[in-house]
Motif scaffolding. Structure first.
Motif, PDB file in Angstrom:
ATOM      1  N   ALA A   1       0.849  -1.200   0.000  1.00 15.15           N
ATOM      2  CA  ALA A   1       0.000   0.000   0.000  1.00 15.15           C
ATOM      3  C   ALA A   1       0.875   1.237   0.000  1.00 15.15           C
ATOM      4  O   ALA A   1       0.508   2.281  -0.516  1.00 15.15           O
ATOM      5  CB  ALA A   1      -0.924  -0.011   1.210  1.00 15.15           C
ATOM      6  N   LYS A   2       2.051   1.089   0.559  1.00 19.08           N
ATOM      7  CA  LYS A   2       2.951   2.230   0.664  1.00 19.08           C
ATOM      8  C   LYS A   2       3.437   2.680  -0.718  1.00 19.08           C
ATOM      9  O   LYS A   2       3.347   3.848  -1.063  1.00 19.08           O
ATOM     10  CB  LYS A   2       4.143   1.865   1.539  1.00 19.08           C
ATOM     11  CG  LYS A   2       4.883   3.059   2.073  1.00 19.08           C
ATOM     12  CD  LYS A   2       5.888   2.585   3.097  1.00 19.08           C
ATOM     13  CE  LYS A   2       6.744   3.722   3.592  1.00 19.08           C
ATOM     14  NZ  LYS A   2       7.724   3.213   4.558  1.00 19.08           N
ATOM     15  N   SER A   3       3.897   1.729  -1.519  1.00 20.08           N
ATOM     16  CA  SER A   3       4.431   2.104  -2.829  1.00 20.08           C
ATOM     17  C   SER A   3       3.349   2.107  -3.897  1.00 20.08           C
ATOM     18  O   SER A   3       3.536   2.644  -4.977  1.00 20.08           O
ATOM     19  CB  SER A   3       5.535   1.137  -3.233  1.00 20.08           C
ATOM     20  OG  SER A   3       4.965  -0.109  -3.602  1.00 20.08           O
ATOM     21  N   GLY A   4       2.232   1.475  -3.620  1.00 15.62           N
ATOM     22  CA  GLY A   4       1.162   1.402  -4.613  1.00 15.62           C
ATOM     23  C   GLY A   4       1.222   0.115  -5.440  1.00 15.62           C
ATOM     24  O   GLY A   4       0.342  -0.141  -6.256  1.00 15.62           O
ATOM     25  N   LEU A   5       2.225  -0.723  -5.190  1.00 17.46           N
ATOM     26  CA  LEU A   5       2.396  -1.956  -5.964  1.00 17.46           C
ATOM     27  C   LEU A   5       1.157  -2.861  -5.871  1.00 17.46           C
ATOM     28  O   LEU A   5       0.717  -3.209  -4.771  1.00 17.46           O
ATOM     29  CB  LEU A   5       3.631  -2.716  -5.432  1.00 17.46           C
ATOM     30  CG  LEU A   5       3.944  -4.051  -6.094  1.00 17.46           C
ATOM     31  CD1 LEU A   5       4.496  -3.837  -7.492  1.00 17.46           C
ATOM     32  CD2 LEU A   5       4.911  -4.860  -5.236  1.00 17.46           C
TER      33      LEU A   5
END
Ligand code: GTP
Length: 598
Positions: free
Chosen positions: A165-169
């Motif tokens: 969720a942090k990088s959007g992956l």
């Protein structure tokens, strides 16, 4: 929008597993907010929440998503709080949905509130979509966690998106899975209106704004509506959605989630869990509502400066407008003067309210130690509810006392099981069960008195397990216990705000621990101060604070006036949180001393 293209869901997770971060990414991906206007964790609107990193007030947002299947969808994302105190908010937000995205941290795996949230979702007949988050972490063990989800919860995790969720992956996979696995709302637009109230907030200009999920029929401006449980009737003035800004609309139809305003004066008229219908064409039966939540923990709040009493009442009244679970009534203490007895859902709820009063209303206070509600059965057959230990009736008149018990589920790595069993025993816990989660972790089930949990249980649990244990609990009812009131005397006088209810088997060590702790917290005075613990007039522990020999200024030689000033400043600073009890100055921390165990 066709109803079959609507998806109503919540994100559920154990605290810190990344729910708010995922919600942020979803808002970005659906272009609901432009990246540059995106404040991190937009759904958490209160400053205090952001600082503490916890979500308290839930929010509902409408999003548009163009799926890979070529169709356009409307999502209503309902943010839920993750902390054990706020179970009632989770439950009510879930009832507004058809599905739940279950976020599990790939490094932590399943924790106590993961399970608790899953049970709430299953109670509400929701489709659960597991998502493994934080796969970017070096300690991530995504496959093991998938296995855990299948073993412990019994969900098929083979199609669970693995994301950061942090990088959007891979976050887009979550949206595709929502389209694919979460069902569309079922209602019929031609039926009489049935809308579920799942949240409300107070707006100074428009009165109460109710957040609703329209399950059947439609609601529009000008309708006369009725709250089926409270019977209150109002004319709808505005309806709308949030995206996340408020957008007014002419009507909301079944499947939609939004808000209404109707010049509603009190948040108590707009009971969460109530069903709204129209007066002209009413529904026969209300939707299944929620449990009414009663406060579990009480404490006394007293302004340090008595002149701030009315300000404190106003602050509590204002906070209550937005928080139906907060209760308060005036109370007087011989030691502390005029204040309020306040009821909270749990310890975190209590902390948050106390902090908001001090921060937003600038009222320094003394808070007494938290207490649960005891049921005292008297010899004349009557029953008294006691939320303030100092008000326990005369022991001669009491037949027996009952206290609230909870079923606690504690998840810990195997190596901490021993110390935690010991802790539970010390806290009068009854062992119920022990379930393997996987090779490394256990779920320990205990029945414990809530009164012991409001002591330092959670802190102890965290320190014994180096932060790895997670806790969830639910009230299971009242049981008889051998309890007595223990009074604390300072300088020979009972200080009502320090009275506690203790189990008789633990009275001596507790009395000793409390008096010793007070000795370290109460500053020396010009005279000696005896500190005593007593049960029914019998002294069970005693210690003394020696009298002061020097005053603070004696330390400064000669004329260094700035140093002198600094010392006096420091002393004043220390006094801010003091309350004179008889002739003794008692600091705030002393009122928490009753929580100390050793
Ligand atoms: P509550 O609202 O308090 O229940 O927490 P939450 O579940 O919303 O968690 P939140 O989104 O606040 O994330 C908790 C912490 O985990 C934050 O510091 C995030 O930056 C971090 N975090 C979230 N997702 C990821 C991820 O995919 N990878 C990494 N490395 N960290 C993440």
């Amino acid at each position: 929008m066709k109803q079959k293209n609507i998806r109503n869901f919540s994100i559920i997770a154990h605290i810190d597993h990344g729910k708010s971060t995922l919600a942020d990414r979803i808002l970005e991906l659906t272009d609901t907010v432009q990246q540059r206007e995106m404040k991190s964790q937009l759904l958490d609107s209160m400053d205090l929440e952001r600082e503490r990193g916890i979500t308290i007030k839930l929010n509902a947002v409408q999003l548009n998503y163009h799926s890979k299947d070529g169709e356009d969808y409307v999502f209503h994302l309902i943010d839920t709080p993750g902390h054990v105190d706020f179970t009632y908010e989770v439950s009510r937000s879930l009832a507004a949905c058809d599905g739940a995205v279950l976020v599990v941290d790939a490094a932590q795996g399943i924790e106590a509130q993961t399970l608790a949230n899953v049970y709430l979702a299953l109670d509400n007949d929701l489709e659960i979509l597991p998502v493994i988050n934080k796969i970017d972490l070096p300690s991530a063990r995504a496959d093991e966690v998938k296995h855990e989800i299948e073993e412990v919860i019994g969900l098929d995790a083979s199609y669970a998106p693995m994301i950061s969720a942090k990088s959007g992956l891979n976050v887009e996979d979550v949206l595709e899975a929502v389209v694919k696995y979460i069902p569309a709302p079922k209602g019929d637009i031609n039926k009489p209106l049935e809308a579920l109230v799942f949240d409300s907030l107070y707006d100074a200009y428009r009165g109460v704004i109710a957040y609703i999920s329209v399950k059947e029929g439609r609601i529009k401006v000008g309708d006369t509506i009725r709250f089926m449980a409270s019977g209150a009737e109002y004319e709808v003035l505005e309806v709308g959605i949030r995206n996340p800004k408020e957008v007014k609309k002419d009507e909301l139809v079944c499947g939609e989630v939004g808000w209404i305003s109707a010049a509603m004066k009190s948040i108590k008229d707009v009971r969460v869990g109530d069903t709204i219908t129209t007066v002209a064409n009413p529904a026969k039966e209300p939707l299944v509502g929620y449990r009414v939540m009663n406060p579990m923990v009480y404490c006394g709040l007293y302004p340090i400066d008595n002149a701030k009493y009315n300000d404190l009442r106003e602050a509590l009244e204002k906070l209550q407008l937005n928080d139906a679970a907060l209760q308060f009534e005036p109370e007087t203490s011989q030691a502390l003067g005029f204040g309020f007895r306040c009821g909270f859902l749990g310890l975190l709820h209590m902390d948050v309210i106390q902090e908001r009063i001090e921060r937003e209303y600038n009222i320094p206070m003394i808070a007494t130690a938290p207490s649960v509600v005891y049921h005292a059965y008297l010899t004349d057959g009557s029953k008294v509810l006691v939320d303030n230990p100092s008000l326990l009736p005369d022991p001669q008149k009491i037949d027996h006392i009952e206290e609230p018990f909870v079923k606690a589920s504690i998840m810990v790595p195997n190596e901490y099981v021993g110390p935690i069993m010991e802790l539970c025993q010390k806290k009068r816990g009854q062992y119920k069960d022990m379930i393997y989660i996987d090779d490394t972790r256990m779920n320990m089930i205990y029945e414990l008195p809530l009164g012991e949990i409001v002591f330092d249980f959670f802190d102890r649990l965290k320190s014994l397990s180096k932060g790895y244990a997670s806790l969830d609990y639910e009230l299971i009812g009242y049981q008889t216990s051998r309890l007595s009131k223990m009074d604390i005397l300072l300088n020979g006088e009972i200080v009502d705000a320090l009275s506690v209810i203790v189990h008789r088997d633990f009275a001596y060590p507790r009395g000793k621990a409390i008096t010793e702790k007070l000795k370290t917290l109460i500053p020396k005075h010009q005279f000696e101060i005896p500190i005593q613990a007593a049960i029914g007039g019998k002294i069970i522990a005693r210690t003394n604070i020696k009298s002061l020999r020097k005053n603070v200024l004696a330390k400064c030689y000669g004329g260094d006036i700035s140093r002198k000033k600094k010392l006096l400043e420091k002393q004043k600073e220390g006094k801010k949180r003091m309350k004179s009890v008889g002739s003794v100055e008692v600091p705030q921390e002393a009122f928490m001393a009753v929580l100390s165990m050793e």
